[in-house]
Motif scaffolding. Structure first.
Motif, PDB file in Angstrom:
ATOM      1  N   PRO A  91       0.814  -1.218   0.000  1.00  0.00           N
ATOM      2  CA  PRO A  91       0.000   0.000   0.000  1.00  0.00           C
ATOM      3  C   PRO A  91       0.848   1.269   0.000  1.00  0.00           C
ATOM      4  O   PRO A  91       0.440   2.292  -0.535  1.00  0.00           O
ATOM      5  N   GLU A  92       2.065   1.196   0.555  1.00  0.00           N
ATOM      6  CA  GLU A  92       2.887   2.411   0.631  1.00  0.00           C
ATOM      7  C   GLU A  92       3.334   2.891  -0.739  1.00  0.00           C
ATOM      8  O   GLU A  92       3.358   4.079  -1.017  1.00  0.00           O
ATOM      9  N   SER A  93       3.676   1.915  -1.603  1.00  0.00           N
ATOM     10  CA  SER A  93       4.215   2.311  -2.895  1.00  0.00           C
ATOM     11  C   SER A  93       3.147   2.902  -3.814  1.00  0.00           C
ATOM     12  O   SER A  93       3.451   3.544  -4.797  1.00  0.00           O
ATOM     13  N   GLN A  94       1.856   2.675  -3.492  1.00  0.00           N
ATOM     14  CA  GLN A  94       0.835   3.215  -4.387  1.00  0.00           C
ATOM     15  C   GLN A  94       0.137   4.452  -3.825  1.00  0.00           C
ATOM     16  O   GLN A  94      -0.726   5.023  -4.470  1.00  0.00           O
ATOM     17  N   CYS A  95       0.532   4.872  -2.600  1.00  0.00           N
ATOM     18  CA  CYS A  95      -0.063   6.097  -2.048  1.00  0.00           C
ATOM     19  C   CYS A  95       0.736   7.302  -2.526  1.00  0.00           C
ATOM     20  O   CYS A  95       1.957   7.288  -2.533  1.00  0.00           O
ATOM     21  N   VAL A  96       0.018   8.343  -2.914  1.00  0.00           N
ATOM     22  CA  VAL A  96       0.695   9.508  -3.480  1.00  0.00           C
ATOM     23  C   VAL A  96       0.477  10.770  -2.655  1.00  0.00           C
ATOM     24  O   VAL A  96       1.254  11.709  -2.739  1.00  0.00           O
ATOM     25  N   ALA A  97      -0.578  10.821  -1.840  1.00  0.00           N
ATOM     26  CA  ALA A  97      -0.920  12.052  -1.115  1.00  0.00           C
ATOM     27  C   ALA A  97      -0.508  11.938   0.352  1.00  0.00           C
ATOM     28  O   ALA A  97       0.084  10.956   0.783  1.00  0.00           O
ATOM     29  N   THR A  98      -0.836  12.985   1.120  1.00  0.00           N
ATOM     30  CA  THR A  98      -0.470  13.021   2.537  1.00  0.00           C
ATOM     31  C   THR A  98      -1.615  12.586   3.439  1.00  0.00           C
ATOM     32  O   THR A  98      -1.404  11.921   4.438  1.00  0.00           O
ATOM     33  N   THR A  99      -2.827  12.972   3.066  1.00  0.00           N
ATOM     34  CA  THR A  99      -3.975  12.629   3.906  1.00  0.00           C
ATOM     35  C   THR A  99      -4.924  11.681   3.168  1.00  0.00           C
ATOM     36  O   THR A  99      -4.871  11.560   1.940  1.00  0.00           O
TER      37      THR A  99
END
Ligand code: ADP
Ligand code: MG
Length: 219
Positions: A91-99
């Motif tokens: 999941p970390e590699s596909q998250c792009v935003a902060t919130t």
């Protein structure tokens, strides 16, 4: 809804096909588990459904793929992302935003959706995924299972007809994995979303799936 006909695909500079002569049909509303040992072609098969293979990976493809009446090879991943939502292992590699809310809005912003539509779709997605209480949180404060559900939410905002997940629980602890699987089951049962999920640890998912596609080995 999805049909593969004699699909053969070879990665660039590889001397044997990762998929060899695959013929397969997947019905609308199905919860399909794709299983098989490491290297048997699970990820490759899933990447074909939204056109990442061959658009991103290159290589040689023969045979036919049809997804919701479209040809992913002709249309490519960006166009197909409206029909096929793809979620990966980490999941970390596909998250792009902060919130959480920014993450959920990101794909829609990319596709130029109106603000009001975006707000509406975010509201609709929070409840079935069990992430309503997380909406204002920073992603870095979430557990792996929470993050993965946000990642699923982010692809669902484009309202795809098929959700494709490549080993989405393999980096999660048992509780996080169970939360993700329960959310997927709700999306499948209650909203009729077609779910295609790969997993090499069968026991986690087998009770939820309608059918298993087993890839016995390379090709
Ligand atoms: P699985 O997901 O079941 O572990 P993969 O689809 O990742 O299997 O891999 C199938 C075959 O394709 C393997 O032989 C693997 O080495 C090869 N392969 C996977 N990704 C690539 C790539 N990007 N480039 C070249 N070969 C690859
Ligand atoms: Mg894989």
């Amino acid at each position: 809804m999805i049909r593969l006909e004699n699909l053969t695909y070879t990665y660039p500079e590889s001397d044997r096909p990762a998929l060899a002569g695959i013929t397969l049909e997947i019905a609308e509303g199905e919860f399909l588990l794709v299983s098989g040992p490491s290297g048997s072609g699970k990820s490759t098969l899933l990447r074909c459904l939204d056109g990442l293979v061959p658009h991103f990976y290159g290589g040689a493809m023969a045979g036919r793929i049809e997804v919701c009446g479209r040809d992913p090879v002709a249309e490519g991943p960006r166009e197909m992302s409206r029909l096929v939502g793809l979620v990966f292992q980490d999941p970390e590699s596909q998250c792009v935003a902060t919130t959480v809310e920014d993450e959920l809005a990101f794909a829609m912003e990319n596709h130029g959706l109106a603000q009001a539509t975006m707000r509406e779709r975010i509201e609709d997605i929070l409840e079935p995924l069990g992430i309503a209480s997380l909406r204002g949180r920073r992603l870095e404060t979430l557990s792996g299972g929470e993050r993965q559900r946000v990642a699923i939410g982010a692809v669902l905002t484009l309202q795809p007809r098929v959700l494709v997940l490549d080993e989405p629980t393999s980096q999660l602890d048992p509780q996080g994995a169970e939360e993700v699987l329960r959310a997927l089951l709700r999306l499948n049962r209650d909203l009729g979303l077609t779910v295609i999920l790969s997993e090499h640890r069968l026991e986690r998912v087998i009770g939820h799936a309608d059918r298993i596609l087993y890839l016995p080995g390379p090709g």
